[in-house]
Design a protein around this motif. Structure first.
Motif, PDB file in Angstrom:
ATOM      1  N   LEU A   1      11.342 -66.667 -68.145  1.00 42.38           N
ATOM      2  CA  LEU A   1       9.952 -66.443 -68.514  1.00 42.38           C
ATOM      3  C   LEU A   1       9.675 -66.989 -69.916  1.00 42.38           C
ATOM      4  CD1 LEU A   1       7.162 -65.153 -68.036  1.00 42.38           C
ATOM      5  CD2 LEU A   1       8.143 -62.964 -68.775  1.00 42.38           C
ATOM      6  N   ASN A   2      10.573 -66.692 -70.857  1.00 40.74           N
ATOM      7  CA  ASN A   2      10.381 -67.174 -72.229  1.00 40.74           C
ATOM      8  C   ASN A   2      10.492 -68.699 -72.308  1.00 40.74           C
ATOM      9  OD1 ASN A   2      10.006 -64.584 -73.259  1.00 40.74           O
ATOM     10  ND2 ASN A   2      12.201 -64.266 -73.595  1.00 40.74           N
ATOM     11  N   ARG A   3      11.391 -69.283 -71.518  1.00 40.12           N
ATOM     12  CA  ARG A   3      11.512 -70.747 -71.508  1.00 40.12           C
ATOM     13  C   ARG A   3      10.251 -71.395 -70.935  1.00 40.12           C
ATOM     14  NH1 ARG A   3      16.809 -71.804 -68.261  1.00 40.12           N
ATOM     15  NH2 ARG A   3      16.023 -73.961 -68.336  1.00 40.12           N
ATOM     16  N   TYR A   4       9.658 -70.758 -69.927  1.00 45.10           N
ATOM     17  CA  TYR A   4       8.419 -71.281 -69.328  1.00 45.10           C
ATOM     18  C   TYR A   4       7.298 -71.295 -70.365  1.00 45.10           C
ATOM     19  CZ  TYR A   4       4.584 -71.771 -65.964  1.00 45.10           C
ATOM     20  OH  TYR A   4       3.478 -72.213 -65.270  1.00 45.10           O
ATOM     21  N   VAL A   5       7.199 -70.231 -71.158  1.00 46.67           N
ATOM     22  CA  VAL A   5       6.198 -70.193 -72.227  1.00 46.67           C
ATOM     23  C   VAL A   5       6.480 -71.289 -73.250  1.00 46.67           C
ATOM     24  CG1 VAL A   5       5.307 -68.804 -74.154  1.00 46.67           C
ATOM     25  CG2 VAL A   5       5.735 -67.721 -71.924  1.00 46.67           C
TER      26      VAL A   5
ATOM     27  N   LEU B   1       9.786 -78.599 -68.444  1.00 48.29           N
ATOM     28  CA  LEU B   1       8.996 -77.954 -67.400  1.00 48.29           C
ATOM     29  C   LEU B   1       9.490 -78.373 -66.020  1.00 48.29           C
ATOM     30  CD1 LEU B   1       6.633 -76.252 -66.407  1.00 48.29           C
ATOM     31  CD2 LEU B   1       5.124 -78.232 -66.782  1.00 48.29           C
ATOM     32  N   VAL B   2       9.724 -79.660 -65.847  1.00 52.59           N
ATOM     33  CA  VAL B   2      10.227 -80.156 -64.556  1.00 52.59           C
ATOM     34  C   VAL B   2      11.581 -79.531 -64.239  1.00 52.59           C
ATOM     35  CG1 VAL B   2      11.006 -82.191 -63.293  1.00 52.59           C
ATOM     36  CG2 VAL B   2       8.946 -82.313 -64.709  1.00 52.59           C
ATOM     37  N   ALA B   3      12.427 -79.389 -65.253  1.00 53.64           N
ATOM     38  CA  ALA B   3      13.757 -78.820 -65.047  1.00 53.64           C
ATOM     39  C   ALA B   3      13.684 -77.346 -64.661  1.00 53.64           C
ATOM     40  CB  ALA B   3      14.602 -78.995 -66.308  1.00 53.64           C
ATOM     41  N   LEU B   4      12.669 -76.631 -65.148  1.00 55.85           N
ATOM     42  CA  LEU B   4      12.530 -75.207 -64.838  1.00 55.85           C
ATOM     43  C   LEU B   4      12.084 -74.967 -63.399  1.00 55.85           C
ATOM     44  CD1 LEU B   4      10.815 -73.461 -67.905  1.00 55.85           C
ATOM     45  CD2 LEU B   4      13.082 -73.018 -66.969  1.00 55.85           C
ATOM     46  N   LEU B   5      11.320 -75.919 -62.850  1.00 57.92           N
ATOM     47  CA  LEU B   5      10.770 -75.750 -61.509  1.00 57.92           C
ATOM     48  C   LEU B   5      11.747 -76.260 -60.462  1.00 57.92           C
ATOM     49  CD1 LEU B   5       7.165 -77.051 -62.296  1.00 57.92           C
ATOM     50  CD2 LEU B   5       7.818 -74.663 -61.938  1.00 57.92           C
ATOM     51  N   SER B   6      11.928 -75.496 -59.401  1.00 54.35           N
ATOM     52  CA  SER B   6      12.784 -75.982 -58.323  1.00 54.35           C
ATOM     53  C   SER B   6      12.105 -77.154 -57.624  1.00 54.35           C
ATOM     54  CB  SER B   6      13.070 -74.867 -57.320  1.00 54.35           C
ATOM     55  OG  SER B   6      11.878 -74.429 -56.700  1.00 54.35           O
ATOM     56  N   GLU B   7      12.899 -77.990 -56.990  1.00 51.75           N
ATOM     57  CA  GLU B   7      12.352 -79.201 -56.361  1.00 51.75           C
ATOM     58  C   GLU B   7      11.303 -78.869 -55.309  1.00 51.75           C
ATOM     59  OE1 GLU B   7      15.239 -81.863 -54.837  1.00 51.75           O
ATOM     60  OE2 GLU B   7      16.295 -82.131 -56.755  1.00 51.75           O
ATOM     61  N   ASP B   8      11.491 -77.735 -54.608  1.00 52.65           N
ATOM     62  CA  ASP B   8      10.546 -77.367 -53.552  1.00 52.65           C
ATOM     63  C   ASP B   8       9.639 -76.207 -53.981  1.00 52.65           C
ATOM     64  OD1 ASP B   8      12.485 -75.449 -53.651  1.00 52.65           O
ATOM     65  OD2 ASP B   8      12.802 -75.325 -51.484  1.00 52.65           O
ATOM     66  N   ALA B   9       9.393 -76.089 -55.300  1.00 56.24           N
ATOM     67  CA  ALA B   9       8.526 -75.021 -55.810  1.00 56.24           C
ATOM     68  C   ALA B   9       7.132 -75.121 -55.189  1.00 56.24           C
ATOM     69  CB  ALA B   9       8.432 -75.104 -57.329  1.00 56.24           C
ATOM     70  N   THR B  10       6.458 -73.974 -55.102  1.00 55.00           N
ATOM     71  CA  THR B  10       5.114 -73.914 -54.527  1.00 55.00           C
ATOM     72  C   THR B  10       4.160 -73.292 -55.533  1.00 55.00           C
ATOM     73  OG1 THR B  10       5.998 -73.669 -52.282  1.00 55.00           O
ATOM     74  CG2 THR B  10       3.708 -73.025 -52.630  1.00 55.00           C
TER      75      THR B  10
ATOM     76  N   GLY C   1       6.347 -78.896 -54.534  1.00 54.61           N
ATOM     77  CA  GLY C   1       7.138 -79.871 -55.280  1.00 54.61           C
ATOM     78  C   GLY C   1       7.066 -79.628 -56.774  1.00 54.61           C
ATOM     79  N   GLY C   2       8.229 -79.401 -57.406  1.00 57.63           N
ATOM     80  CA  GLY C   2       8.244 -79.109 -58.833  1.00 57.63           C
ATOM     81  C   GLY C   2       7.635 -80.210 -59.675  1.00 57.63           C
ATOM     82  N   LEU C   3       7.960 -81.473 -59.370  1.00 56.41           N
ATOM     83  CA  LEU C   3       7.435 -82.593 -60.150  1.00 56.41           C
ATOM     84  C   LEU C   3       5.928 -82.705 -59.983  1.00 56.41           C
ATOM     85  CD1 LEU C   3       7.915 -85.036 -61.941  1.00 56.41           C
ATOM     86  CD2 LEU C   3       8.407 -86.383 -59.881  1.00 56.41           C
ATOM     87  N   GLN C   4       5.432 -82.512 -58.779  1.00 58.49           N
ATOM     88  CA  GLN C   4       3.987 -82.588 -58.537  1.00 58.49           C
ATOM     89  C   GLN C   4       3.247 -81.478 -59.278  1.00 58.49           C
ATOM     90  OE1 GLN C   4       6.347 -82.857 -56.276  1.00 58.49           O
ATOM     91  NE2 GLN C   4       6.053 -84.885 -55.349  1.00 58.49           N
TER      92      GLN C   4
ATOM     93  N   LYS D   1      15.789 -70.754 -61.240  1.00 60.97           N
ATOM     94  CA  LYS D   1      14.628 -71.630 -61.427  1.00 60.97           C
ATOM     95  C   LYS D   1      13.360 -70.914 -60.963  1.00 60.97           C
ATOM     96  CE  LYS D   1      16.958 -76.141 -61.041  1.00 60.97           C
ATOM     97  NZ  LYS D   1      16.458 -76.720 -62.316  1.00 60.97           N
ATOM     98  N   ILE D   2      12.233 -71.507 -61.271  1.00 64.24           N
ATOM     99  CA  ILE D   2      10.951 -70.972 -60.819  1.00 64.24           C
ATOM    100  C   ILE D   2      10.627 -71.619 -59.480  1.00 64.24           C
ATOM    101  CG2 ILE D   2       8.478 -70.819 -61.312  1.00 64.24           C
ATOM    102  CD1 ILE D   2       9.244 -70.878 -64.303  1.00 64.24           C
ATOM    103  N   GLY D   3      10.623 -70.804 -58.432  1.00 66.11           N
ATOM    104  CA  GLY D   3      10.408 -71.334 -57.091  1.00 66.11           C
ATOM    105  C   GLY D   3       8.988 -71.178 -56.587  1.00 66.11           C
ATOM    106  N   GLY D   4       8.205 -70.346 -57.257  1.00 63.58           N
ATOM    107  CA  GLY D   4       6.826 -70.140 -56.825  1.00 63.58           C
ATOM    108  C   GLY D   4       5.966 -69.652 -57.967  1.00 63.58           C
ATOM    109  N   ILE D   5       4.703 -70.061 -57.960  1.00 66.88           N
ATOM    110  CA  ILE D   5       3.728 -69.618 -58.951  1.00 66.88           C
ATOM    111  C   ILE D   5       2.469 -69.200 -58.204  1.00 66.88           C
ATOM    112  CG2 ILE D   5       2.338 -70.241 -60.964  1.00 66.88           C
ATOM    113  CD1 ILE D   5       4.407 -72.404 -61.606  1.00 66.88           C
TER     114      ILE D   5
END
Length: 315
Positions: free
Chosen positions: A202-206, A217-226, A237-240, A295-299
């Motif tokens: 959470l702190n890294r995301y901030v 930011l890209v590294a924090l998000l999983s490749e298939d994040a939603t 997609g984390g990159l998207q 990783k962050i898999g969903g937001i």
């Protein structure tokens, strides 16, 4: 305070309140206020409506207090009033399910809690999960109440029948129908107990927004994040997702987005502010984060500025 002393104190407050003492009534109901608001939130899916209906519950309780008889538990009596107020609110709504708002986490008040049945289908913490709450909003009003009392709070069928003024057979039938609907709509995986690494993530995301760290930011998000952002379509997609934040929301500068860490519905969350051209920070909404395997898999993004004050920031 011992249980005996608390019972004596409650009886004294009840007697004074029934004699017309408003201050005694406020002291009498204060231990139950937050639990009632959470119950209304589970029923209605809206933090604002829950607050309003909880207030309406206490007003109804005050007006009906002289008719309350101590043979029923005071908490059960309050839950009956709250549930009926929620059912009245649902009758006024359109038939389509309403979107679910995030709800800020607060310490539980054990003094206001029942003794929960460990056999309840959903743990107390999972009873605030967004996926479960969205599924509950698909149910008719009385089925919502039955499912919440039986499978979230762990009340017995006779206790629920007393609250709803129904038979045990009717409660069991409604529960069976409600479970069938929930099982169809609820994802198999449910949120597990919070891990210490969640606070770090959470702190890294901030921080990645503070430092305009797109790679971070890209590294924090999983490749298939939603990214779920009703009523807009979901994004995968984390990159998207990272590009969307940079190019669309932040207009090329991640530092235009400011997050502050908080917790909502048993999950890490952030408030969202966006910097205006004159430098002011404009409240934008709340994001609830889903952590998976470091990783962050969903937001779940709720773009409503009026939600921000509920999480400790001014409007």
């Amino acid at each position: 305070m011992s249980v005996r002393s608390r019972d004596i104190d409650q009886r004294l407050l009840l007697a004074c309140a029934q004699a017309g003492d408003e201050q005694a009534f406020r002291r009498l109901v204060e231990p139950y206020r937050h639990a009632l608001e959470v119950h209304c939130y589970r029923m209605l899916g809206s933090a604002q409506d829950a607050e309003d209906v909880a207030q309406e519950t206490l007003l109804r309780a005050w007006r009906a207090l002289e008719r309350y008889e101590p043979k029923a538990q005071f908490q059960t009596w309050l839950y009956r009033i709250a549930t009926n107020a929620c059912l009245d609110e649902l009758e006024r709504r359109p038939r389509r399910p309403a979107p679910v708002d995030p709800f800020p986490d607060r310490p539980s008040d054990e003094a206001a809690s029942q003794t929960y049945d460990p056999a309840a289908r959903y743990a107390i913490r999972e009873g605030m999960e967004l996926a479960l709450l969205r599924a509950i909003q698909e149910l008719p009003g009385r089925q919502r109440a039955v499912l919440i009392f039986r499978d979230v709070l762990g009340w017995t069928a006779p206790e629920v029948a007393e609250v709803l003024g129904s038979s045990v057979a009717s409660i069991n039938s409604a529960l069976q129908r409600a479970r069938g609907t929930i099982d169809q709509r609820l994802p198999e995986a449910t949120q597990t107990e919070a891990e210490p690494t969640e606070r770090e993530l959470l702190n890294r995301y901030v921080a990645v927004f503070e430092h305009a760290d797109m790679d971070g930011l890209v590294a924090l998000l999983s490749e298939d994040a939603t990214l779920r952002m009703p009523p807009q379509p979901s994004m995968s997609g984390g990159l998207q997702i990272a590009r969307f934040f940079l190019e669309t929301v932040a207009r090329g500068d991640l530092t235009r987005i400011r997050h502050r860490p908080t917790w909502a519905n048993g999950r890490p969350a952030v408030t969202i502010e966006v910097r205006a051209q004159d430098g002011r920070w404009i409240p934008h909404g709340i994001s609830v984060l889903e952590m998976e395997d470091g990783k962050i898999g969903g937001i779940d993004a709720f773009l409503d500025p009026t939600l921000v004050p509920r999480f400790g920031l001014p409007a």
